[in-house]
Design a protein around this motif. Structure first.
Motif, mmCIF file in Angstrom:
data_model
loop_
_atom_site.group_PDB
_atom_site.id
_atom_site.type_symbol
_atom_site.label_atom_id
_atom_site.label_comp_id
_atom_site.label_asym_id
_atom_site.label_seq_id
_atom_site.Cartn_x
_atom_site.Cartn_y
_atom_site.Cartn_z
ATOM 1 N N ARG A 81 0.953 -1.268 0.092
ATOM 2 C CA ARG A 81 0.121 -0.103 -0.118
ATOM 3 C C ARG A 81 0.905 1.286 0.047
ATOM 4 N NH1 ARG A 81 -4.871 -0.460 3.885
ATOM 5 N NH2 ARG A 81 -4.271 1.606 4.476
ATOM 6 N N ILE A 82 1.998 1.171 0.904
ATOM 7 C CA ILE A 82 2.863 2.288 0.867
ATOM 8 C C ILE A 82 3.317 2.730 -0.552
ATOM 9 C CG2 ILE A 82 5.092 3.190 1.890
ATOM 10 C CD1 ILE A 82 4.458 1.773 4.371
ATOM 11 N N LEU A 83 3.979 1.599 -0.992
ATOM 12 C CA LEU A 83 4.475 1.576 -2.656
ATOM 13 C C LEU A 83 3.464 2.317 -3.569
ATOM 14 C CD1 LEU A 83 6.710 -1.377 -2.975
ATOM 15 C CD2 LEU A 83 7.373 0.945 -2.774
ATOM 16 N N LYS A 84 2.398 1.640 -3.291
ATOM 17 C CA LYS A 84 1.187 2.369 -4.359
ATOM 18 C C LYS A 84 1.016 3.799 -4.121
ATOM 19 C CE LYS A 84 -2.617 -0.687 -5.317
ATOM 20 N NZ LYS A 84 -3.737 -1.321 -4.692
ATOM 21 N N PHE A 87 3.843 5.754 -5.772
ATOM 22 C CA PHE A 87 3.635 5.841 -6.981
ATOM 23 C C PHE A 87 2.793 6.908 -7.394
ATOM 24 C CE2 PHE A 87 1.355 4.501 -10.923
ATOM 25 C CZ PHE A 87 2.591 4.612 -11.657
ATOM 26 N N ARG A 88 1.594 6.926 -6.486
ATOM 27 C CA ARG A 88 0.582 7.820 -7.118
ATOM 28 C C ARG A 88 0.933 9.381 -6.969
ATOM 29 N NH1 ARG A 88 -4.306 4.713 -3.896
ATOM 30 N NH2 ARG A 88 -4.645 3.411 -5.187
ATOM 31 N N ILE A 89 1.592 9.598 -5.664
ATOM 32 C CA ILE A 89 2.149 11.003 -5.450
ATOM 33 C C ILE A 89 3.229 11.450 -6.364
ATOM 34 C CG2 ILE A 89 3.598 12.281 -3.872
ATOM 35 C CD1 ILE A 89 2.378 10.652 -1.587
ATOM 36 N N VAL A 90 3.904 10.292 -6.846
ATOM 37 C CA VAL A 90 5.101 10.741 -7.862
ATOM 38 C C VAL A 90 4.309 11.072 -9.204
ATOM 39 C CG1 VAL A 90 6.739 9.797 -9.430
ATOM 40 C CG2 VAL A 90 7.189 9.714 -6.760
ATOM 41 N N LEU A 91 3.177 10.344 -9.494
ATOM 42 C CA LEU A 91 2.486 10.516 -10.724
ATOM 43 C C LEU A 91 1.862 11.692 -10.829
ATOM 44 C CD1 LEU A 91 1.798 8.923 -13.368
ATOM 45 C CD2 LEU A 91 -0.392 8.336 -12.375
ATOM 46 N N VAL A 92 1.369 12.187 -9.616
ATOM 47 C CA VAL A 92 0.507 13.674 -9.617
ATOM 48 C C VAL A 92 1.758 14.646 -9.657
ATOM 49 C CG1 VAL A 92 -0.623 14.916 -7.754
ATOM 50 C CG2 VAL A 92 -1.351 12.848 -8.399
ATOM 51 N N LEU A 93 2.738 14.567 -8.888
ATOM 52 C CA LEU A 93 3.569 15.492 -9.085
ATOM 53 C C LEU A 93 4.259 15.857 -10.561
ATOM 54 C CD1 LEU A 93 5.949 15.060 -5.959
ATOM 55 C CD2 LEU A 93 4.260 16.812 -6.409
#
Ligand SMILES: NC(=O)c1ccc[n+]([C@@H]2O[C@H](COP(=O)([O-])OP(=O)(O)OC[C@H]3O[C@@H](n4cnc5c(N)ncnc54)[C@H](OP(=O)(O)O)[C@@H]3O)[C@@H](O)[C@H]2O)c1
Length: 370
Positions: free
Chosen positions: A3-6, A9-15
């Motif tokens: 879940r942490i990795l997910k 990944f989402r935060i990096v994608l949004v940034l």
């Protein structure tokens, strides 16, 4: 853990998407004041302007004649000179420059040219060093024009009487670069062996003469057709790059001044003395890396430098009044003589730039502004 990795990944994608959006908006908001420049009222002068990147977008326009502030002088430009810097701005390359403030989609500053020589027409009320009628030379943005307004305390000084306006206009960037590279970066001492790669160009022709003036033993690298010219400037040894690779020879040098970084750093280090200095000046011709230009090699020198006994680095010329005055004295005494290749009219600036872009100018290319 999954879940942490997910989430990471989402935060990096949004940034990443936000950064892309930011670049996209900044790109389309990037504009300039080209329309206001050409629509200005009052006294006019002719000047080169470019509203968009690209040589085809250069035009000779009527724009407002500048008025000097209290600390400036108004100079009627008689001659200007062309530098590789000008085509970097015209083409907006290396493209990293655009992100660093030159203008993402369009050039922020729509005026071109730096080096000039001319006659002082009026002076601001705080100016005491110059008077109307003085003949001067120096550097000021927007020099491809009939008038410029440099600050009196910046890069402008009196023109020696024994040189022409064309010769004086050739000095600012090329002469200061050669002087600062040899004196401040190379710290050239009498008797030292100095190699100048690209000895026949704008910077090279000044560098050969100044290195000789510093008492160095000078080797000039140029092509066959320029051997005699570089010899006449005082070079003690010549290497014809069309026949010989200067990095393969037995000779070792104290300073290498590199206007044409066309050899690897390790090849250059091989012919440097253990305490020698490699001074990178040029790089990033029109067809070289259009994204980062010479910055890739700059990073290489920064990475290599701490691990080797030789000093390696790039220099960026700083336009200084005191150095212009030193160059003025060198020319006044006849010890340094600018080499002029071709002269073009202001309206022919695109031809002058095209010629410089070929990379084989012999000395300086001049723009006559009569
Ligand atoms: N760091 C700074 O502050 C600074 C300041 C000024 C200029 N620069 C840079 O320094 C470089 C030189 O400027 P410049 O005004 O001297 O340019 P330039 O006048 O255009 O130099 C052209 C000269 O380079 C020579 N050349 C071309 N290929 C060569 C090769 N393979 N080996 C040796 N020489 C070669 C040409 O000689 P042949 O005709 O014989 O080939 C020609 O005489 C440019 O990259 C410029 O952007 C940097």
């Amino acid at each position: 853990m999954k879940r942490i990795l997910k989430w990471i990944f989402r935060i990096v994608l949004v940034l990443f998407i936000l950064a892309l959006l930011f670049v996209f908006i900044a790109y389309w908001r990037s504009t300039n004041e080209c329309d206001q420049l050409t629509a200005a009222q009052g006294d006019k002068m002719k000047a080169i302007v470019y509203c968009d990147y690209g040589l085809a977008n250069l035009k000779l326009a009527d724009i407002a004649k500048p008025t000097p502030t209290d600390d400036q002088i108004l100079v009627k430009v008689r001659a200007a000179s062309v530098n590789p810097l000008d085509w970097h701005f015209i083409e907006g390359t290396p493209k990293i420059m655009r992100a660093l403030g030159v203008g993402l989609r369009k050039p922020k500053d729509t005026r071109l040219g730096v080096d000039f020589a001319g006659t002082v027409e009026t002076v601001g009320k705080n100016v005491t060093q110059f008077k109307p009628g003085d003949e001067v030379f120096g550097g000021r943005d927007g020099a491809f024009a009939e008038y410029v307004c440099p600050r009196a305390d910046r890069a402008v000084t009196l023109k020696p009487a024994n040189i022409t306006f064309e010769q004086a206009a050739s000095v600012n960037i090329a002469g200061i670069t050669a002087l600062q590279a040899l004196r401040d970066k190379g710290k050239v001492q009498p008797g030292q062996k100095v190699l100048i790669n690209g000895a026949s160009g704008g910077v090279g022709t000044f560098a050969v003469q100044i290195a000789k003036l510093f008492g160095a033993d000078v080797t000039g690298v140029c092509s066959t057709r320029n051997l005699e010219m570089v010899r006449s400037l005082g070079a003690d040894h010549l290497i014809d790059y069309t026949k010989e690779d200067f990095t393969k020879g037995e000779q070792r040098y104290d300073v290498i001044l590199d206007n044409v970084p066309n050899h690897s750093l390790s090849e250059c280090r091989r012919i440097l003395n253990p305490t020698g200095k490699y001074v990178m000046i040029g790089g990033g011709g029109p067809n070289d890396n259009r994204w980062v230009g010479p910055f890739g090699r700059l990073i290489q020198t920064l990475v290599v430098s701490p691990f080797v006994s030789q000093k390696m680095g790039m220099m960026m010329a700083e336009l200084k009044k005191s150095d212009l005055a030193i160059l003025g004295d060198m020319m006044q005494s006849g010890k340094v003589k600018p080499v002029i290749d071709r002269t073009y009219k202001l309206s022919e600036l695109p031809d002058a730039i095209r010629y410089l872009e070929e990379g084989h100018a012999r000395g300086k290319v001049i723009i006559s502004v009569e």
